[in-house]
Design a protein around this motif. Structure first.
Motif, PDB file in Angstrom:
ATOM      1  N   PRO A 215     -16.317 -38.353 -65.877  1.00 34.28           N
ATOM      2  CA  PRO A 215     -15.192 -39.112 -66.435  1.00 34.28           C
ATOM      3  C   PRO A 215     -15.667 -40.165 -67.439  1.00 34.28           C
ATOM      4  O   PRO A 215     -16.736 -40.764 -67.270  1.00 34.28           O
ATOM      5  CB  PRO A 215     -14.564 -39.775 -65.206  1.00 34.28           C
ATOM      6  N   GLU A 216     -14.846 -40.367 -68.468  1.00 27.62           N
ATOM      7  CA  GLU A 216     -15.200 -41.365 -69.495  1.00 27.62           C
ATOM      8  C   GLU A 216     -15.302 -42.757 -68.880  1.00 27.62           C
ATOM      9  O   GLU A 216     -16.187 -43.538 -69.222  1.00 27.62           O
ATOM     10  CB  GLU A 216     -14.137 -41.360 -70.596  1.00 27.62           C
ATOM     11  N   HIS A 217     -14.381 -43.066 -67.957  1.00 27.25           N
ATOM     12  CA  HIS A 217     -14.386 -44.370 -67.304  1.00 27.25           C
ATOM     13  C   HIS A 217     -14.075 -44.210 -65.819  1.00 27.25           C
ATOM     14  O   HIS A 217     -13.330 -43.297 -65.423  1.00 27.25           O
ATOM     15  CB  HIS A 217     -13.356 -45.316 -67.941  1.00 27.25           C
ATOM     16  N   GLY A 242       1.992 -38.986 -58.487  1.00 25.13           N
ATOM     17  CA  GLY A 242       1.203 -38.154 -59.393  1.00 25.13           C
ATOM     18  C   GLY A 242       0.037 -38.872 -60.041  1.00 25.13           C
ATOM     19  O   GLY A 242      -0.530 -38.387 -61.021  1.00 25.13           O
ATOM     20  N   ILE A 243      -0.350 -40.012 -59.505  1.00 23.75           N
ATOM     21  CA  ILE A 243      -1.492 -40.745 -60.051  1.00 23.75           C
ATOM     22  C   ILE A 243      -2.775 -40.022 -59.649  1.00 23.75           C
ATOM     23  O   ILE A 243      -3.030 -39.820 -58.459  1.00 23.75           O
ATOM     24  CB  ILE A 243      -1.508 -42.196 -59.535  1.00 23.75           C
ATOM     25  N   PRO A 244      -3.616 -39.597 -60.605  1.00 22.26           N
ATOM     26  CA  PRO A 244      -4.814 -38.799 -60.278  1.00 22.26           C
ATOM     27  C   PRO A 244      -5.947 -39.667 -59.747  1.00 22.26           C
ATOM     28  O   PRO A 244      -6.914 -39.967 -60.440  1.00 22.26           O
ATOM     29  CB  PRO A 244      -5.172 -38.159 -61.611  1.00 22.26           C
ATOM     30  N   ASN A 280      -9.796 -41.396 -69.058  1.00 23.74           N
ATOM     31  CA  ASN A 280     -10.095 -42.086 -70.303  1.00 23.74           C
ATOM     32  C   ASN A 280      -9.535 -43.504 -70.241  1.00 23.74           C
ATOM     33  O   ASN A 280      -8.690 -43.812 -69.402  1.00 23.74           O
ATOM     34  CB  ASN A 280      -9.546 -41.324 -71.509  1.00 23.74           C
ATOM     35  N   GLU A 281     -10.003 -44.360 -71.151  1.00 26.40           N
ATOM     36  CA  GLU A 281      -9.729 -45.792 -71.019  1.00 26.40           C
ATOM     37  C   GLU A 281      -8.239 -46.115 -71.043  1.00 26.40           C
ATOM     38  O   GLU A 281      -7.736 -46.874 -70.207  1.00 26.40           O
ATOM     39  CB  GLU A 281     -10.450 -46.564 -72.125  1.00 26.40           C
ATOM     40  N   ALA A 282      -7.509 -45.529 -71.984  1.00 20.69           N
ATOM     41  CA  ALA A 282      -6.085 -45.853 -72.107  1.00 20.69           C
ATOM     42  C   ALA A 282      -5.291 -45.351 -70.909  1.00 20.69           C
ATOM     43  O   ALA A 282      -4.509 -46.092 -70.303  1.00 20.69           O
ATOM     44  CB  ALA A 282      -5.534 -45.257 -73.400  1.00 20.69           C
ATOM     45  N   GLN A 286      -3.266 -47.362 -67.409  1.00 22.67           N
ATOM     46  CA  GLN A 286      -1.887 -47.074 -66.992  1.00 22.67           C
ATOM     47  C   GLN A 286      -1.853 -46.669 -65.521  1.00 22.67           C
ATOM     48  O   GLN A 286      -0.971 -47.110 -64.767  1.00 22.67           O
ATOM     49  CB  GLN A 286      -1.293 -45.960 -67.854  1.00 22.67           C
ATOM     50  N   ASP A 287      -2.809 -45.823 -65.114  1.00 27.11           N
ATOM     51  CA  ASP A 287      -2.874 -45.394 -63.710  1.00 27.11           C
ATOM     52  C   ASP A 287      -3.096 -46.592 -62.787  1.00 27.11           C
ATOM     53  O   ASP A 287      -2.462 -46.702 -61.726  1.00 27.11           O
ATOM     54  CB  ASP A 287      -4.007 -44.380 -63.516  1.00 27.11           C
TER      55      ASP A 287
END
Length: 455
Positions: A215-217, A242-244, A280-282, A286-287
């Motif tokens: 993962p990027e982050h 649905g949050i991964p 990813n960062e963005a 949000q998650d």
């Protein structure tokens, strides 16, 4: 045939250093990390090729000699203890990474490769292997027990990662159970049959496994609650949204107390969730924001997130070192780590039941678990020399297993059956157990492969 003669026959196709009847070597292969009584094999062999494994099994099958596959000995239910004597096959010299296929997100390895060894090799390709049972186990052993761990909530268990296995059957025949394709509608699902079979159907000599992009982050977090019930409800709500989530672990107050003492931390001694988010960062932010809202909706007392790698590692080291924390705090006692898995809607009740029974039976221990998939562990400390205390520990294990089975769960979510959970197989599987026994008889008519385990 006496084992001295079997040894001589083994030496016709193995080098002298590949066959041992040394007492120290036999002792090392006569126990695992569990509380179960040790027993020594008669011989230990160290094959280097599939052909050698095939010849070992042909010889054993001819003389009806028990054969017990051995990885790192980190199992927790007596899987590799040779109660019938025989030959322990140590796969640690079959430890080559045969191929890394970044474009296919696949690797091909021998069974003695460990998960940390594999991840070190994958890192330069921007990949990682997802299953993390805590111990640096061999991948062959992890497949044999269908290992799981903290990341299963997102990536799945060992069975979900296996595309193909090379397996040597009891008669020495070599088969492949799958292929490299992403899916197949051809034939019976032999991957699923052999993964989790605990060495009673064959010896795994090669694995083709799925891997993932790093993962990027990654962000880790710790959320503290007033009660177990609301902590588990919060996890369910996060999943339903649905949050991964990458990992989510529950740790009870007694376990937090042990962690604080061992790891020199100062976490509140309350029901706690350890969480990790990948992406990813963005999207990741949000998650995290969405998950934070949900956690707060369930009355979370304290939330702390760590983006820094060192701080994140410290958080997870505290969780991974939990067993050592209990061992350190209870010198002279033996650890029993048992696990069950229940439907998510029963998880809070099951954990509360386990906690209350632990206190009622006056046992030292804690409750922790992979709450995202309904799997939790009871960690007990008891004196092996105290028959009454040991009996209480076993009675406690039986109580939480029977609770899990009563609500539609399983006697083990990831540790496996070995000898420790065999008594619950009929209760859990009913008539299906007879089908399992028929498969065992068909593939191993002389019952040489890890006899008197699993079924």
């Amino acid at each position: 045939m006496p084992y001295s003669q079997i040894k001589q026959q083994l030496l016709t196709f193995l080098a002298a250093e590949q066959v041992s009847d040394n007492d120290i070597i036999r002792t090392q292969h006569g126990q695992d990390e569990s509380y179960h009584e040790p027993a020594l094999p008669d011989l230990v062999v160290f094959p280097r090729t599939t052909t050698e494994v095939s010849e070992i099994l042909k010889l054993a099958d001819t003389y009806k000699v028990p054969v017990i596959p051995f990885g790192r000995g980190s199992s927790l239910e007596g899987h590799i203890i040779p109660y019938d004597g025989g030959i322990s096959i140590d796969f640690n010299e079959m430890n080559a990474i045969l191929a890394i296929e970044p474009e296919n997100l696949l690797v091909k390895v021998q069974p003695g490769v460990t998960r940390m060894q594999l991840n070190q090799a994958l890192k330069k390709h921007g990949l990682f292997f997802s299953v993390d049972p805590g111990a640096d186990a061999t991948l062959g052993g992890m497949a044999a027990t269908n290992a799981s761990g903290t990341t299963a909530v997102r990536y799945g268990v060992m069975r979900d990662q296996v595309r193909d296995l090379e397996v040597v059957l009891a008669n020495g025949e070599v088969i492949h159970t799958g292929n490299s394709a992403a899916k197949s509608s051809s034939g019976l699902h032999l991957n699923g049959l052999f993964v989790g079979s605990e060495g009673i159907l064959g010896c795994i000599t090669e694995l083709t496994l799925r891997v993932y992009g790093i993962p990027e982050h990654e962000v880790a977090g710790r959320a503290v609650f007033a009660s177990t019930d609301v902590a588990v409800q919060a996890v369910t709500a996060i999943k339903q949204a649905g949050i991964p989530i990458g990992r989510v672990e529950f740790v009870d107050p007694a376990s937090i107390r042990a962690v604080n003492h061992y790891s020199d931390t100062e976490y509140p001694e309350q029901p706690t969730l350890f969480l990790e988010f990948h992406g990813n960062e963005a999207g990741l932010q949000q998650d995290i924001d969405f998950a934070t809202e949900i956690l707060q909706d369930f009355g979370c007392d304290q939330i702390q997130f760590e983006k820094d790698t060192a701080a994140r590692n410290q958080l997870w080291n505290a969780r991974h070192n939990l067993a050592y924390a209990f061992i350190h705090a209870n010198p002279g006692k033996k650890l029993m780590s048992t696990d069950v898995c229940v439907p998510i809607n029963e998880l809070a009740n099951a954990i509360e039941f386990a906690r209350k029974e632990l206190e009622a039976m006056n046992l030292i221990g804690g409750i922790t678990g992979h709450v995202g998939d309904g799997n939790f562990h009871a960690i007990l400390m008891f004196d092996l020399q105290d028959a009454e205390e040991m009996a209480r520990a076993k009675a406690y294990n039986k109580k939480i297993v029977e609770f899990a089975l009563a609500v539609g769960g399983t006697c083990t979510g990831e540790h496996g059956v070995g000898v420790g959970k065999m008594e619950y197989q009929q209760q859990e599987h009913g008539n299906a157990l007879a089908v399992m026994k028929a498969i065992k008889l068909a593939l191993d008519p002389n019952n040489i492969l890890n006899p008197n385990k699993l079924i």
